[in-house]
Design a protein around this motif. Sequence first.
Motif, PDB file in Angstrom:
ATOM      1  N   HIS A 239      19.496  73.395  54.108  1.00 29.04           N
ATOM      2  CA  HIS A 239      18.610  74.221  53.293  1.00 29.04           C
ATOM      3  C   HIS A 239      19.232  74.330  51.903  1.00 29.04           C
ATOM      4  O   HIS A 239      20.341  74.839  51.755  1.00 29.04           O
ATOM      5  CB  HIS A 239      18.459  75.605  53.922  1.00 29.04           C
ATOM      6  CG  HIS A 239      17.523  76.503  53.181  1.00 29.04           C
ATOM      7  ND1 HIS A 239      16.155  76.404  53.291  1.00 29.04           N
ATOM      8  CD2 HIS A 239      17.759  77.505  52.295  1.00 29.04           C
ATOM      9  CE1 HIS A 239      15.588  77.320  52.517  1.00 29.04           C
ATOM     10  NE2 HIS A 239      16.540  77.992  51.899  1.00 29.04           N
ATOM     11  N   TRP A 240      18.517  73.842  50.894  1.00 26.79           N
ATOM     12  CA  TRP A 240      19.062  73.739  49.546  1.00 26.79           C
ATOM     13  C   TRP A 240      18.599  74.907  48.687  1.00 26.79           C
ATOM     14  O   TRP A 240      17.410  75.155  48.551  1.00 26.79           O
ATOM     15  CB  TRP A 240      18.617  72.430  48.912  1.00 26.79           C
ATOM     16  CG  TRP A 240      19.632  71.889  47.943  1.00 26.79           C
ATOM     17  CD1 TRP A 240      19.686  72.107  46.603  1.00 26.79           C
ATOM     18  CD2 TRP A 240      20.741  71.057  48.263  1.00 26.79           C
ATOM     19  NE1 TRP A 240      20.772  71.460  46.067  1.00 26.79           N
ATOM     20  CE2 TRP A 240      21.436  70.807  47.061  1.00 26.79           C
ATOM     21  CE3 TRP A 240      21.224  70.503  49.454  1.00 26.79           C
ATOM     22  CZ2 TRP A 240      22.581  70.019  47.006  1.00 26.79           C
ATOM     23  CZ3 TRP A 240      22.358  69.723  49.397  1.00 26.79           C
ATOM     24  CH2 TRP A 240      23.030  69.487  48.190  1.00 26.79           C
ATOM     25  N   GLN A 241      19.580  75.616  48.085  1.00 25.60           N
ATOM     26  CA  GLN A 241      19.262  76.760  47.231  1.00 25.60           C
ATOM     27  C   GLN A 241      19.712  76.493  45.793  1.00 25.60           C
ATOM     28  O   GLN A 241      20.886  76.623  45.463  1.00 25.60           O
ATOM     29  CB  GLN A 241      19.944  78.025  47.759  1.00 25.60           C
ATOM     30  CG  GLN A 241      19.741  79.257  46.879  1.00 25.60           C
ATOM     31  CD  GLN A 241      18.283  79.643  46.758  1.00 25.60           C
ATOM     32  OE1 GLN A 241      17.676  80.096  47.728  1.00 25.60           O
ATOM     33  NE2 GLN A 241      17.684  79.463  45.571  1.00 25.60           N
ATOM     34  N   PRO A 242      18.786  76.107  44.917  1.00 23.84           N
ATOM     35  CA  PRO A 242      19.157  75.879  43.513  1.00 23.84           C
ATOM     36  C   PRO A 242      19.237  77.186  42.739  1.00 23.84           C
ATOM     37  O   PRO A 242      18.542  78.164  43.052  1.00 23.84           O
ATOM     38  CB  PRO A 242      18.018  74.997  42.994  1.00 23.84           C
ATOM     39  CG  PRO A 242      16.841  75.362  43.844  1.00 23.84           C
ATOM     40  CD  PRO A 242      17.393  75.747  45.193  1.00 23.84           C
TER      41      PRO A 242
ATOM     42  N   TRP B 174      25.757  87.939  42.197  1.00 28.01           N
ATOM     43  CA  TRP B 174      25.109  86.756  42.746  1.00 28.01           C
ATOM     44  C   TRP B 174      24.018  87.164  43.737  1.00 28.01           C
ATOM     45  O   TRP B 174      24.245  88.063  44.576  1.00 28.01           O
ATOM     46  CB  TRP B 174      26.130  85.873  43.448  1.00 28.01           C
ATOM     47  CG  TRP B 174      26.958  85.049  42.491  1.00 28.01           C
ATOM     48  CD1 TRP B 174      27.090  85.223  41.146  1.00 28.01           C
ATOM     49  CD2 TRP B 174      27.779  83.927  42.830  1.00 28.01           C
ATOM     50  NE1 TRP B 174      27.936  84.284  40.623  1.00 28.01           N
ATOM     51  CE2 TRP B 174      28.370  83.477  41.628  1.00 28.01           C
ATOM     52  CE3 TRP B 174      28.061  83.275  44.017  1.00 28.01           C
ATOM     53  CZ2 TRP B 174      29.237  82.386  41.599  1.00 28.01           C
ATOM     54  CZ3 TRP B 174      28.928  82.194  43.986  1.00 28.01           C
ATOM     55  CH2 TRP B 174      29.497  81.743  42.792  1.00 28.01           C
ATOM     56  N   PRO B 175      22.856  86.512  43.688  1.00 27.90           N
ATOM     57  CA  PRO B 175      21.734  86.893  44.552  1.00 27.90           C
ATOM     58  C   PRO B 175      21.799  86.264  45.944  1.00 27.90           C
ATOM     59  O   PRO B 175      20.824  86.319  46.693  1.00 27.90           O
ATOM     60  CB  PRO B 175      20.527  86.373  43.774  1.00 27.90           C
ATOM     61  CG  PRO B 175      21.052  85.140  43.107  1.00 27.90           C
ATOM     62  CD  PRO B 175      22.470  85.460  42.729  1.00 27.90           C
ATOM     63  N   VAL B 176      22.907  85.679  46.296  1.00 25.46           N
ATOM     64  CA  VAL B 176      23.072  85.020  47.595  1.00 25.46           C
ATOM     65  C   VAL B 176      24.257  85.654  48.306  1.00 25.46           C
ATOM     66  O   VAL B 176      25.327  85.805  47.719  1.00 25.46           O
ATOM     67  CB  VAL B 176      23.322  83.499  47.415  1.00 25.46           C
ATOM     68  CG1 VAL B 176      23.588  82.840  48.760  1.00 25.46           C
ATOM     69  CG2 VAL B 176      22.132  82.854  46.722  1.00 25.46           C
ATOM     70  N   GLU B 177      24.074  86.025  49.554  1.00 29.79           N
ATOM     71  CA  GLU B 177      25.139  86.716  50.284  1.00 29.79           C
ATOM     72  C   GLU B 177      26.033  85.769  51.067  1.00 29.79           C
ATOM     73  O   GLU B 177      27.193  86.096  51.337  1.00 29.79           O
ATOM     74  CB  GLU B 177      24.532  87.751  51.233  1.00 29.79           C
ATOM     75  CG  GLU B 177      23.841  88.903  50.524  1.00 29.79           C
ATOM     76  CD  GLU B 177      23.338  89.953  51.494  1.00 29.79           C
ATOM     77  OE1 GLU B 177      23.472  89.739  52.724  1.00 29.79           O
ATOM     78  OE2 GLU B 177      22.809  90.986  51.038  1.00 29.79           O
ATOM     79  N   ALA B 178      25.499  84.616  51.445  1.00 32.87           N
ATOM     80  CA  ALA B 178      26.294  83.687  52.250  1.00 32.87           C
ATOM     81  C   ALA B 178      25.780  82.270  52.076  1.00 32.87           C
ATOM     82  O   ALA B 178      24.600  82.046  51.810  1.00 32.87           O
ATOM     83  CB  ALA B 178      26.245  84.079  53.726  1.00 32.87           C
ATOM     84  N   ALA B 179      26.685  81.302  52.198  1.00 31.27           N
ATOM     85  CA  ALA B 179      26.326  79.889  52.140  1.00 31.27           C
ATOM     86  C   ALA B 179      27.358  79.112  52.948  1.00 31.27           C
ATOM     87  O   ALA B 179      28.468  79.593  53.200  1.00 31.27           O
ATOM     88  CB  ALA B 179      26.288  79.387  50.696  1.00 31.27           C
ATOM     89  N   ASP B 180      26.980  77.920  53.356  1.00 28.89           N
ATOM     90  CA  ASP B 180      27.880  77.066  54.126  1.00 28.89           C
ATOM     91  C   ASP B 180      28.597  76.048  53.253  1.00 28.89           C
ATOM     92  O   ASP B 180      29.557  75.411  53.687  1.00 28.89           O
ATOM     93  CB  ASP B 180      27.099  76.352  55.228  1.00 28.89           C
ATOM     94  CG  ASP B 180      26.434  77.341  56.176  1.00 28.89           C
ATOM     95  OD1 ASP B 180      27.166  77.997  56.938  1.00 28.89           O
ATOM     96  OD2 ASP B 180      25.190  77.488  56.115  1.00 28.89           O
TER      97      ASP B 180
ATOM     98  N   GLN C 133      33.597  85.041  48.058  1.00 28.70           N
ATOM     99  CA  GLN C 133      32.804  86.087  48.705  1.00 28.70           C
ATOM    100  C   GLN C 133      31.779  85.511  49.679  1.00 28.70           C
ATOM    101  O   GLN C 133      31.579  86.048  50.766  1.00 28.70           O
ATOM    102  CB  GLN C 133      32.070  86.909  47.641  1.00 28.70           C
ATOM    103  CG  GLN C 133      32.966  87.714  46.732  1.00 28.70           C
ATOM    104  CD  GLN C 133      32.173  88.457  45.680  1.00 28.70           C
ATOM    105  OE1 GLN C 133      31.045  88.876  45.911  1.00 28.70           O
ATOM    106  NE2 GLN C 133      32.748  88.620  44.511  1.00 28.70           N
ATOM    107  N   ILE C 134      31.119  84.430  49.287  1.00 29.87           N
ATOM    108  CA  ILE C 134      29.992  83.967  50.098  1.00 29.87           C
ATOM    109  C   ILE C 134      30.324  82.831  51.067  1.00 29.87           C
ATOM    110  O   ILE C 134      29.591  82.622  52.033  1.00 29.87           O
ATOM    111  CB  ILE C 134      28.791  83.564  49.227  1.00 29.87           C
ATOM    112  CG1 ILE C 134      29.073  82.280  48.458  1.00 29.87           C
ATOM    113  CG2 ILE C 134      28.404  84.676  48.264  1.00 29.87           C
ATOM    114  CD1 ILE C 134      27.819  81.695  47.840  1.00 29.87           C
ATOM    115  N   LEU C 135      31.425  82.115  50.832  1.00 30.18           N
ATOM    116  CA  LEU C 135      31.794  81.061  51.773  1.00 30.18           C
ATOM    117  C   LEU C 135      32.599  81.616  52.936  1.00 30.18           C
ATOM    118  O   LEU C 135      32.736  80.967  53.964  1.00 30.18           O
ATOM    119  CB  LEU C 135      32.601  79.961  51.074  1.00 30.18           C
ATOM    120  CG  LEU C 135      31.811  79.000  50.193  1.00 30.18           C
ATOM    121  CD1 LEU C 135      32.757  78.009  49.511  1.00 30.18           C
ATOM    122  CD2 LEU C 135      30.761  78.242  50.993  1.00 30.18           C
ATOM    123  N   GLY C 136      33.156  82.806  52.750  1.00 26.47           N
ATOM    124  CA  GLY C 136      33.939  83.398  53.824  1.00 26.47           C
ATOM    125  C   GLY C 136      35.193  82.592  54.104  1.00 26.47           C
ATOM    126  O   GLY C 136      35.746  81.948  53.225  1.00 26.47           O
ATOM    127  N   SER C 137      35.632  82.614  55.341  1.00 24.19           N
ATOM    128  CA  SER C 137      36.871  81.919  55.716  1.00 24.19           C
ATOM    129  C   SER C 137      36.616  80.795  56.716  1.00 24.19           C
ATOM    130  O   SER C 137      37.504  80.410  57.470  1.00 24.19           O
ATOM    131  CB  SER C 137      37.868  82.923  56.307  1.00 24.19           C
ATOM    132  OG  SER C 137      37.302  83.573  57.437  1.00 24.19           O
TER     133      SER C 137
END
Length: 200
Positions: A53-56, A93-99, A124-128
């Motif tokens: 899922h691509w988020q530009p 940033w308007p995104v909370e998480a991404a892979d 913050q959004i890639l986590g660990s």
Amino acid sequence: MTAKRSAPATERNREPIAEVLTRELPPQGRVLEIASGTGEHAVFFAERFPALHWQPTDPSDEALASIAAYRAEYAGDNLAAPLLLDAAAPASWPVEAADAILCINMVHISPWSATEGLFAGAAQILGSEGGPLILYGPYLEAGVETAPSNLEFDASLKARDPRWGLRDAAAVDAVAASHGFVRMARYGLPANNIMLVYRR
């Protein structure tokens, strides 16, 4: 008059970039693209990687309009509407998480604060979970002779805005390390560009 804009370099670099992404992106999940520009890369990669899922995103209203115009012609369902995002302001940033995060040709055409914010936001959004932060563009590297064309490009960028310019890859590595990232890969690409892959 159409909102669509075009970056001639996109057609030249999208295939080499896609080859690297095939190795580095997860098989599925959400890819956050920072500074998507015209939107041409977003459409191309969304089509190339249908399981992702691509988020530009972009900080420019003109760019957001161009991305939306390209998206309107895209037949797939894995390309999200573009979001306003300023890499220099990671707290908003308007995104909370991404892979995975992909950033093409931003680091040298933005203030250094955008690079610092990029890694802060990515942390913050890639986590660990080891999701990659992937950069593409021209860089200065110790022990690697800088092509004359890149030196000329660097001078032209600084003439446009003294806060811009080609960055030393070691300086980028240092910012990455301050946010828990380690450079895991470097790929040499055509036209004296490279791709750097960071993971936590």
